[in-house]
Design a protein around this motif. Structure first.
Motif, short mmCIF file in Angstrom:
data_model
loop_
_atom_site.label_atom_id
_atom_site.label_comp_id
_atom_site.label_asym_id
_atom_site.label_seq_id
_atom_site.Cartn_x
_atom_site.Cartn_y
_atom_site.Cartn_z
N VAL A 106 5.71 -30.47 23.47
CA VAL A 106 6.24 -30.82 24.78
C VAL A 106 6.83 -29.55 25.37
CG1 VAL A 106 7.90 -32.23 26.03
CG2 VAL A 106 6.73 -33.19 24.05
N LEU A 107 6.26 -29.12 26.50
CA LEU A 107 6.75 -27.93 27.18
C LEU A 107 7.38 -28.32 28.50
CD1 LEU A 107 3.82 -25.37 26.81
CD2 LEU A 107 5.96 -25.40 25.57
N VAL A 108 8.48 -27.66 28.83
CA VAL A 108 9.09 -27.84 30.14
C VAL A 108 9.34 -26.47 30.74
CG1 VAL A 108 10.19 -30.04 29.52
CG2 VAL A 108 11.47 -27.89 29.26
N PRO A 109 9.38 -26.38 32.07
CA PRO A 109 9.76 -25.10 32.67
C PRO A 109 11.16 -24.71 32.17
CG PRO A 109 8.89 -26.60 34.33
CD PRO A 109 9.06 -27.40 33.07
N SER A 110 11.34 -23.46 31.81
CA SER A 110 12.61 -23.02 31.22
C SER A 110 13.79 -23.29 32.13
CB SER A 110 12.53 -21.54 30.86
OG SER A 110 11.56 -21.34 29.85
#
Length: 178
Positions: A106-110
């Motif tokens: 799961v990636l999110v914008p930093s």
């Protein structure tokens, strides 16, 4: 840096032509060289073609190193996956060597990650309400951060909130696309 992975960035490199293959030689720092292995994938950009990204792979690493002005660097050769004839020897090249790849993360914008009293949180939209959800973060790159726990990947992550009535929202549109 690759999505969901990490990369070592090196901007001081030049193009060479060896045995009919285009190669880039970059000089890795002593901090980056232990992370790099032969066969790793690389993305490359050339000053001459800033709008294009090329791919390649690490083919040799000089682990003896070269000392210049008291600084040791490790020349690393990257074979470029292109036969484009407009790339010439000694052109400047920047490379990002993909040192690890993770699948199904799961990636999110930093910028979506906030720190409240030492706890990382992310704002998510639940039942038309914005809620703060505590999360545990993992690896990150220049733009995205891995979420190890706290999200299942189905949430709508809020990366920013736009105030209504500021004059810069034509038609009073919702920041959530409604």
């Amino acid at each position: 840096e690759g999505e969901g992975g990490s990369a070592s960035t090196q901007t001081l490199g030049t193009i060479t032509m060896e045995q009919g293959s285009l190669q880039a030689v970059v000089h890795l720092s002593e901090i980056d060289v232990p992370k790099v292995e032969i066969g790793q994938k690389v993305t490359l950009t050339l000053d001459a073609f800033p709008e294009k990204t090329y791919t390649g792979k690490v083919t040799t690493i000089n682990t003896t190193g070269v000392v210049s002005s008291g600084v040791t660097t490790y020349p690393t050769t990257i074979t470029i996956d292109t036969t484009e004839n407009k790339i010439y020897p000694n052109m400047a090249v920047a490379g990002k060597i993909i040192t690890s790849v993770k699948n199904n993360v799961v990636l999110v914008p930093s910028q979506a990650i906030q720190n409240q009293n030492g706890q990382n949180t992310i704002r998510v939209l639940k039942n038309n309400q914005v809620e703060n959800v505590p999360v545990k973060v993992g690896d990150s790159n220049d733009t995205h951060t891995e979420i190890v726990s706290g999200l299942n990947g189905d949430e709508t992550v809020v990366t920013g909130v736009t105030s209504q009535g500021t004059g810069n929202q034509p038609g009073g549109t919702s920041p959530f696309g409604g």
